[in-house]
Write a protein that holds these residues in place. Structure first.
Motif, short mmCIF file in Angstrom:
data_model
loop_
_atom_site.label_atom_id
_atom_site.label_comp_id
_atom_site.label_asym_id
_atom_site.label_seq_id
_atom_site.Cartn_x
_atom_site.Cartn_y
_atom_site.Cartn_z
N TYR A 72 0.69 -1.18 0.01
CA TYR A 72 -0.04 0.01 0.16
C TYR A 72 1.04 1.31 0.06
O TYR A 72 1.73 1.43 0.78
CB TYR A 72 -0.78 0.02 1.14
CG TYR A 72 -1.68 1.33 1.38
CD1 TYR A 72 -2.57 1.74 0.50
CD2 TYR A 72 -1.35 2.34 2.40
CE1 TYR A 72 -3.59 2.90 0.75
CE2 TYR A 72 -1.90 3.27 2.57
CZ TYR A 72 -2.97 3.62 1.82
OH TYR A 72 -3.73 5.09 1.97
N VAL A 73 0.68 2.09 -1.00
CA VAL A 73 1.42 3.34 -1.01
C VAL A 73 0.61 4.44 -0.48
O VAL A 73 -0.44 4.84 -1.35
CB VAL A 73 1.94 3.62 -2.42
CG1 VAL A 73 2.83 4.98 -2.21
CG2 VAL A 73 2.65 2.45 -3.07
N ALA A 74 0.91 5.07 0.35
CA ALA A 74 0.32 6.30 1.24
C ALA A 74 0.81 7.68 0.63
O ALA A 74 1.93 7.79 0.47
CB ALA A 74 0.39 6.41 2.59
N HIS A 75 -0.13 8.42 -0.17
CA HIS A 75 0.05 9.73 -0.73
C HIS A 75 0.45 10.55 0.62
O HIS A 75 0.00 10.37 1.62
CB HIS A 75 -1.19 10.24 -1.33
CG HIS A 75 -1.14 9.69 -2.71
ND1 HIS A 75 -1.92 9.18 -3.54
CD2 HIS A 75 -0.10 10.01 -3.80
CE1 HIS A 75 -1.77 9.04 -4.48
NE2 HIS A 75 -0.62 9.62 -4.79
N VAL A 76 1.39 11.43 0.59
CA VAL A 76 1.61 12.23 1.74
C VAL A 76 0.43 13.62 1.45
O VAL A 76 0.78 13.89 0.37
CB VAL A 76 2.94 12.88 1.84
CG1 VAL A 76 3.29 13.89 2.67
CG2 VAL A 76 3.98 11.76 1.79
N LEU A 116 -1.47 9.00 10.74
CA LEU A 116 -2.46 9.18 9.41
C LEU A 116 -2.19 7.99 8.51
O LEU A 116 -3.21 7.43 8.00
CB LEU A 116 -2.22 10.48 8.57
CG LEU A 116 -3.04 10.88 7.53
CD1 LEU A 116 -4.16 11.10 8.04
CD2 LEU A 116 -2.37 12.18 6.82
N ILE A 117 -1.09 7.59 8.31
CA ILE A 117 -0.67 6.34 7.54
C ILE A 117 -1.39 5.28 7.90
O ILE A 117 -2.05 4.46 7.23
CB ILE A 117 0.62 6.21 7.17
CG1 ILE A 117 1.24 7.54 6.27
CG2 ILE A 117 1.09 4.95 6.39
CD1 ILE A 117 2.69 7.66 6.38
N GLN A 138 4.39 2.03 2.15
CA GLN A 138 5.46 3.13 1.49
C GLN A 138 4.80 4.26 1.54
O GLN A 138 3.54 4.33 1.37
CB GLN A 138 6.01 2.69 -0.02
CG GLN A 138 6.77 1.33 0.09
CD GLN A 138 8.21 1.26 0.76
OE1 GLN A 138 8.70 2.47 0.79
NE2 GLN A 138 8.36 0.37 1.49
N VAL A 139 5.51 5.39 1.44
CA VAL A 139 4.92 6.75 1.28
C VAL A 139 5.64 7.37 -0.02
O VAL A 139 6.86 7.13 -0.31
CB VAL A 139 5.24 7.55 2.54
CG1 VAL A 139 4.88 8.89 2.50
CG2 VAL A 139 4.79 6.83 3.77
N GLY A 140 4.80 7.74 -0.72
CA GLY A 140 5.35 8.52 -1.93
C GLY A 140 4.32 8.52 -3.20
O GLY A 140 3.02 8.50 -2.95
N GLU A 141 4.83 8.61 -4.42
CA GLU A 141 4.08 8.51 -5.50
C GLU A 141 3.86 6.99 -5.73
O GLU A 141 4.91 6.31 -6.08
CB GLU A 141 4.80 9.48 -6.51
CG GLU A 141 4.06 9.51 -7.96
CD GLU A 141 3.95 8.39 -8.71
OE1 GLU A 141 2.49 8.09 -9.08
OE2 GLU A 141 4.70 7.62 -9.18
#
Length: 145
Positions: free
Chosen positions: A36-40, A63-64, A91-94
């Motif tokens: 899962y990629v979380a948008h900031v 939040l994530i 992960q965090v990002g695009e």
């Protein structure tokens, strides 16, 4: 096939991809890595009228967790494999870049993902994330519709 990377955002399309990944992993006795990629959120980049960085009320890790954990639980449930065959990652990002980078780093054999995510733009035939992953991935990509 040893490693299948399942990219998820909790959408119906990604849950279809989860079921497919589970079936493939079952046949190949492969491990499924759920990513899962979380948008900031924009608030983390915001500044006030004086150029001072604005500190959000909710810490980033909280939040994530709030957004990612329910999505991961729902996705793992849809896979239908024993817990020993499934690993979850955040992960965090695009999203497209993070998916491709993770696939390259972990040397996965296959990326499985939905054709469209949660974007409000429904008229596109293929989502921008899945399209970018398809074009830049270091391994085969299976896109579930």
């Amino acid at each position: 096939m040893k490693k299948i990377l399942l990219a998820t955002d909790g959408s119906e399309s990604s849950l279809k991809a989860a079921r497919i990944a589970g079936e493939l992993a079952s046949l190949q006795n492969a491990q499924v890595i759920v990513l899962y990629v979380a948008h900031v959120p924009r608030a983390y980049y915001a500044t006030d009228e004086f150029g001072n960085k604005v500190t959000p009320e909710v810490p980033m890790d909280v939040l994530i967790r709030r957004t990612g954990e329910p999505i991961l639980r729902k996705t793992v449930s849809a896979i239908g494999l024993p817990e020993s065959q499934v690993v979850t990652e955040v992960q965090v990002g695009e999203p497209a870049e993070e998916i491709v980078d993770y696939a390259r780093l972990e040397e996965v054999d296959l990326i499985v993902m939905g054709s469209r995510g949660l974007s409000p733009i429904r008229e596109l035939l293929l989502g921008s994330v899945s399209d970018k992953v398809l074009r830049t991935a270091p391994c085969p990509v299976l896109i579930a519709r």
